[in-house]
Design a protein around this motif. Structure first.
Motif, PDB file in Angstrom:
ATOM      1  N   ASP A  59     -22.376  17.579 -52.865  1.00 22.78           N
ATOM      2  CA  ASP A  59     -22.366  16.678 -51.713  1.00 22.78           C
ATOM      3  C   ASP A  59     -21.472  15.478 -51.987  1.00 22.78           C
ATOM      4  N   GLU A  60     -21.500  14.989 -53.219  1.00 17.72           N
ATOM      5  CA  GLU A  60     -20.655  13.853 -53.587  1.00 17.72           C
ATOM      6  C   GLU A  60     -19.171  14.194 -53.469  1.00 17.72           C
ATOM      7  N   ALA A  61     -18.787  15.388 -53.932  1.00 22.27           N
ATOM      8  CA  ALA A  61     -17.388  15.807 -53.840  1.00 22.27           C
ATOM      9  C   ALA A  61     -16.958  15.943 -52.386  1.00 22.27           C
ATOM     10  N   LEU A  62     -17.815  16.527 -51.538  1.00 26.32           N
ATOM     11  CA  LEU A  62     -17.493  16.656 -50.116  1.00 26.32           C
ATOM     12  C   LEU A  62     -17.320  15.282 -49.471  1.00 26.32           C
ATOM     13  N   LYS A  67     -13.686  11.164 -47.237  1.00 28.97           N
ATOM     14  CA  LYS A  67     -13.226   9.772 -47.214  1.00 28.97           C
ATOM     15  C   LYS A  67     -11.711   9.700 -47.462  1.00 28.97           C
ATOM     16  N   GLU A  68     -11.252  10.476 -48.430  1.00 30.88           N
ATOM     17  CA  GLU A  68      -9.825  10.478 -48.765  1.00 30.88           C
ATOM     18  C   GLU A  68      -8.998  11.050 -47.620  1.00 30.88           C
ATOM     19  N   ALA A  69      -9.488  12.102 -46.966  1.00 29.42           N
ATOM     20  CA  ALA A  69      -8.773  12.674 -45.825  1.00 29.42           C
ATOM     21  C   ALA A  69      -8.652  11.652 -44.699  1.00 29.42           C
ATOM     22  N   VAL A  70      -9.728  10.919 -44.437  1.00 32.97           N
ATOM     23  CA  VAL A  70      -9.687   9.877 -43.400  1.00 32.97           C
ATOM     24  C   VAL A  70      -8.707   8.784 -43.797  1.00 32.97           C
ATOM     25  N   THR A  81     -18.944  17.255 -38.928  1.00 31.72           N
ATOM     26  CA  THR A  81     -19.801  17.581 -40.089  1.00 31.72           C
ATOM     27  C   THR A  81     -19.005  18.442 -41.053  1.00 31.72           C
ATOM     28  N   PRO A  82     -19.270  18.299 -42.343  1.00 27.21           N
ATOM     29  CA  PRO A  82     -18.525  19.112 -43.314  1.00 27.21           C
ATOM     30  C   PRO A  82     -18.927  20.576 -43.262  1.00 27.21           C
ATOM     31  N   ARG A  83     -17.979  21.456 -43.532  1.00 29.38           N
ATOM     32  CA  ARG A  83     -18.295  22.881 -43.649  1.00 29.38           C
ATOM     33  C   ARG A  83     -18.918  23.109 -45.012  1.00 29.38           C
ATOM     34  N   GLN A  84     -19.973  23.846 -45.063  1.00 28.50           N
ATOM     35  CA  GLN A  84     -20.655  24.093 -46.350  1.00 28.50           C
ATOM     36  C   GLN A  84     -20.323  25.462 -46.886  1.00 28.50           C
TER      37      GLN A  84
END
Length: 84
Positions: A59-62, A67-70, A81-84
Motif C-alpha cells: 500500500d505504501e508503494a502504491l 503521489k509521484e505521478a500526480v 482508486t488504485p488498481r490492485q
C-alpha cells in the motif's frame, strides 16, 4: 564469451526462483551460489534487474507512486482508486 550487449538483447525476464532452480538443476549450484552469481551478473551490467516472484505492491508503494505521478503529470494522470 557473453558480452553485455548479448545479455541485454535477451527478451524474457527470469524470476529469482527460476534462477535458483536452474542454478541447482543445470549447473549444480547451491541456492546461495546461484543467487550470488545472479547478483554479480547484475553488478557487472549483464542483467538489467532482478525480478522478484511477486507482482504485488505494498500500500505504501502504491501511495508513493500515485503521489509521484500526480507531481509529474497532474491529477488527471491517476485513476480515482488504485488498481490492485
Amino acid at each position: 564469451m557473453l558480452t553485455r550487449a548479448d545479455a541485454l538483447s535477451t527478451r524474457a525476464s527470469v524470476a529469482r526462483r527460476q534462477v535458483s532452480d536452474h542454478g541447482r538443476g543445470r549447473l549444480n549450484f547451491s541456492t546461495e551460489g546461484a543467487m550470488d552469481t545472479a547478483q554479480r551478473l547484475y553488478d557487472g551490467g549483464f542483467t538489467t534487474y532482478m525480478r522478484t516472484d511477486s507482482l504485488s505492491l505494498s500500500d505504501e508503494a502504491l501511495t508513493e507512486a500515485r503521489k509521484e505521478a500526480v507531481r509529474m503529470f497532474g491529477d488527471a494522470a491517476i485513476s480515482a482508486t488504485p488498481r490492485q
